[in-house]
Design an enzyme around this catalytic site. Structure first.
Site, mmCIF file in Angstrom:
data_model
loop_
_atom_site.group_PDB
_atom_site.id
_atom_site.type_symbol
_atom_site.label_atom_id
_atom_site.label_comp_id
_atom_site.label_asym_id
_atom_site.label_seq_id
_atom_site.Cartn_x
_atom_site.Cartn_y
_atom_site.Cartn_z
ATOM 1 N N GLN A 72 -13.552 -18.895 20.097
ATOM 2 C CA GLN A 72 -14.553 -18.060 20.735
ATOM 3 C C GLN A 72 -14.154 -16.599 20.657
ATOM 4 O O GLN A 72 -12.979 -16.270 20.446
ATOM 5 C CB GLN A 72 -14.771 -18.478 22.188
ATOM 6 C CG GLN A 72 -13.571 -18.285 23.107
ATOM 7 C CD GLN A 72 -13.855 -18.822 24.492
ATOM 8 O OE1 GLN A 72 -13.621 -19.997 24.784
ATOM 9 N NE2 GLN A 72 -14.378 -17.959 25.356
ATOM 10 N N GLY A 73 -15.133 -15.732 20.794
ATOM 11 C CA GLY A 73 -14.881 -14.294 20.736
ATOM 12 C C GLY A 73 -15.951 -13.574 21.521
ATOM 13 O O GLY A 73 -16.645 -14.173 22.359
ATOM 14 N N GLY A 74 -16.107 -12.277 21.246
ATOM 15 C CA GLY A 74 -17.066 -11.484 21.986
ATOM 16 C C GLY A 74 -18.506 -11.831 21.679
ATOM 17 O O GLY A 74 -19.423 -11.376 22.356
ATOM 18 N N PHE A 75 -18.749 -12.670 20.664
ATOM 19 C CA PHE A 75 -20.112 -12.977 20.258
ATOM 20 C C PHE A 75 -20.467 -14.433 20.519
ATOM 21 O O PHE A 75 -21.433 -14.933 19.962
ATOM 22 C CB PHE A 75 -20.308 -12.635 18.784
ATOM 23 C CG PHE A 75 -20.069 -11.185 18.522
ATOM 24 C CD1 PHE A 75 -21.032 -10.262 18.839
ATOM 25 C CD2 PHE A 75 -18.865 -10.745 18.025
ATOM 26 C CE1 PHE A 75 -20.810 -8.917 18.635
ATOM 27 C CE2 PHE A 75 -18.630 -9.410 17.807
ATOM 28 C CZ PHE A 75 -19.612 -8.482 18.117
ATOM 29 N N GLY A 76 -19.687 -15.115 21.338
ATOM 30 C CA GLY A 76 -19.998 -16.489 21.666
ATOM 31 C C GLY A 76 -18.921 -17.459 21.228
ATOM 32 O O GLY A 76 -17.783 -17.072 20.962
ATOM 33 N N VAL A 78 -17.708 -21.106 18.918
ATOM 34 C CA VAL A 78 -17.925 -21.911 17.711
ATOM 35 C C VAL A 78 -17.585 -23.360 18.056
ATOM 36 O O VAL A 78 -16.503 -23.637 18.590
ATOM 37 C CB VAL A 78 -17.043 -21.430 16.544
ATOM 38 C CG1 VAL A 78 -17.330 -22.276 15.302
ATOM 39 C CG2 VAL A 78 -17.301 -19.958 16.250
ATOM 40 N N LYS A 92 -21.905 -21.705 15.257
ATOM 41 C CA LYS A 92 -21.609 -20.469 15.988
ATOM 42 C C LYS A 92 -22.801 -20.146 16.871
ATOM 43 O O LYS A 92 -23.907 -19.885 16.390
ATOM 44 C CB LYS A 92 -21.327 -19.325 15.025
ATOM 45 C CG LYS A 92 -20.884 -18.040 15.724
ATOM 46 C CD LYS A 92 -20.586 -16.933 14.737
ATOM 47 C CE LYS A 92 -19.354 -17.201 13.914
ATOM 48 N NZ LYS A 92 -18.115 -17.094 14.692
ATOM 49 N N ASP A 191 -13.839 -7.170 11.223
ATOM 50 C CA ASP A 191 -12.849 -7.899 12.032
ATOM 51 C C ASP A 191 -11.986 -8.779 11.127
ATOM 52 O O ASP A 191 -11.866 -9.983 11.331
ATOM 53 C CB ASP A 191 -13.555 -8.749 13.094
ATOM 54 C CG ASP A 191 -12.610 -9.168 14.223
ATOM 55 O OD1 ASP A 191 -11.497 -8.596 14.325
ATOM 56 O OD2 ASP A 191 -12.981 -10.064 15.005
#
Length: 387
Positions: A72-76, A78, A92, A191
């Site tokens: 997971q990251g700042g955009f949701g 996986v 994603k 990134d």
């Protein structure tokens, strides 16, 4: 001609570098394109990109079960999923996509990404949109990420050996070169790091997450100030201005090379116990100056690596991570250097610049190295006191 029109009037030919070249149709293969009027023939018509139903992905991921989270990251997040035909996928699930016009912008960017086809780029299988959800569907990468194979693998799993790390270096470089120089408009990743380079069943690298910055930033009112990335991997000019370019990706790639060599994270606060170099880049620069690069090689390699290749990769990494973006090589130049062309000249220039900078830094230090009783020190103390 629109991307959709291009899709209907071209065929794909494989080039030596792994990219798929657009060419004139010669008895075009019907398997490449959805049939007109078919269920999947909606706005996106390139390759076999599928528009999934929300229910399909909900079932595939066991209702987006937390046990299936791959990352997971700042955009949701996986999620790992399995389709009815037993195909494994990675889903994603993007967040914050409820703005008016968001679906149209999302579809334009999905179309853009679907045209970027290269053996070292993660292939988009399909997508899903609802009033409140945006999802991207990718093939599941059996060997997960390079970061996992460097730092989180289980004791019974094989290590990422030196030949595999070299393949990661060159494959990632070729994938980024394709995004920067063979896509129109160009795609900037923003990134680049070991966690975003995935490994297929043969441990071949594929760059993942490319284009997602554009997918999300397209709805922002001030894109240039929406810095995306991971601390320790972000180029200094991107951090200070919010403006990214191909050279910000080059910087991230250089840090990823250091991850490959050392197995370490880009930022490691445990190093504060022994020294000031929290950043992996600063730590490697110091050891390079001292001629102690062997001491930083990943211990998991058990000294099974080529010394000359190690030195080459470190040199390329340091060229890629120069403070000024104009001084960094392009990704096509990086590919050539990895293949043995042009590194010696660039490295000699870098060394001369570094020596000049170090002498200037030492001169400035001596200039301001006043004694304890200096009036300047007293003024500094007073100025730094509470007001």
């Amino acid at each position: 001609m629109s991307l959709q029109a291009v899709a209907h009037h071209t065929t794909l030919k494989t080039a030596d570098d792994g990219s798929f070249l657009l060419g004139c149709p010669q008895g075009s293969n019907p398997d490449w394109f959805p049939q007109p009027g078919g269920e999947d023939d909606r706005r996106i018509a390139f390759g076999q990109l599928k528009r999934f139903a929300w229910r399909e992905l909900q079932i595939a991921t066991d209702n987006f079960n937390e046990r299936n989270v791959l990352g997971q990251g700042g955009f949701g997040k996986v999620y790992k999923g399995v389709l009815p035909d037993a195909t494994k996928i990675a889903v994603k699930r993007l967040t914050d996509y409820e703005s008016p016009g968001g679906e149209a912008a999302f579809l334009r960017e999905v179309e853009l990404i679907s045209v970027a086809v290269h053996r070292n780029l993660l292939r988009l299988i399909g997508f899903c949109t609802t009033q409140t959800e945006r999802l991207l569907v990718y093939p599941f990468m059996q060997n997960l990420s390079v970061a996992y194979r460097l730092r989180d693998f289980k004791p019974e799993e094989p290590i990422l050996d030196w030949p595999a790390r070299k393949r990661v270096a060159i494959g990632t470089a070729r994938g980024l070169e394709y995004l920067h120089e063979h896509c129109n408009p160009k795609i900037i990743h923003r990134d680049v790091k070991a966690a975003n380079v995935l490994l297929d069943e043969d441990f071949e690298p594929v760059v993942g997450d490319f284009g997602l910055a554009k997918l999300v930033d397209v709805q922002k009112t001030s894109v240039t100030t929406q810095v995306r990335g991971t601390m320790g991997h972000i180029a200094p000019e991107y951090l200070s201005t919010g403006k990214s370019s191909e050279r910000t990706d080059v910087f991230g790639y250089g840090i990823m090379l250091l991850e490959l060599v050392t197995g370490q994270r880009a930022i490691d606060f445990s190093r504060l116990e022994d020294e000031d170099d929290v950043l992996l880049l600063d730590h490697v620069k110091k050891l390079q100056r001292e001629g102690q690069l062997d001491s930083i090689v990943d211990s998991n390699l058990n000294q099974s690596y080529d010394g000359e290749e190690l030195e080459m990769i470190i040199q390329i990494a340091l060229l890629c991570t120069q403070a000024s973006p104009e001084d960094r090589p392009s990704m096509s130049e990086v590919v050539r250097m990895l293949e043995g062309e042009g590194l010696a000249e660039r490295w000699e220039e870098w060394q001369q610049v570094e020596v000049t900078r170090r002498h200037e830094y030492e001169r400035m230090q001596r200039r301001f190295d006043w004694g304890e009783d200096s009036v300047y020190n007293q003024e500094a103390i007073e100025l730094s006191a509470g007001r």
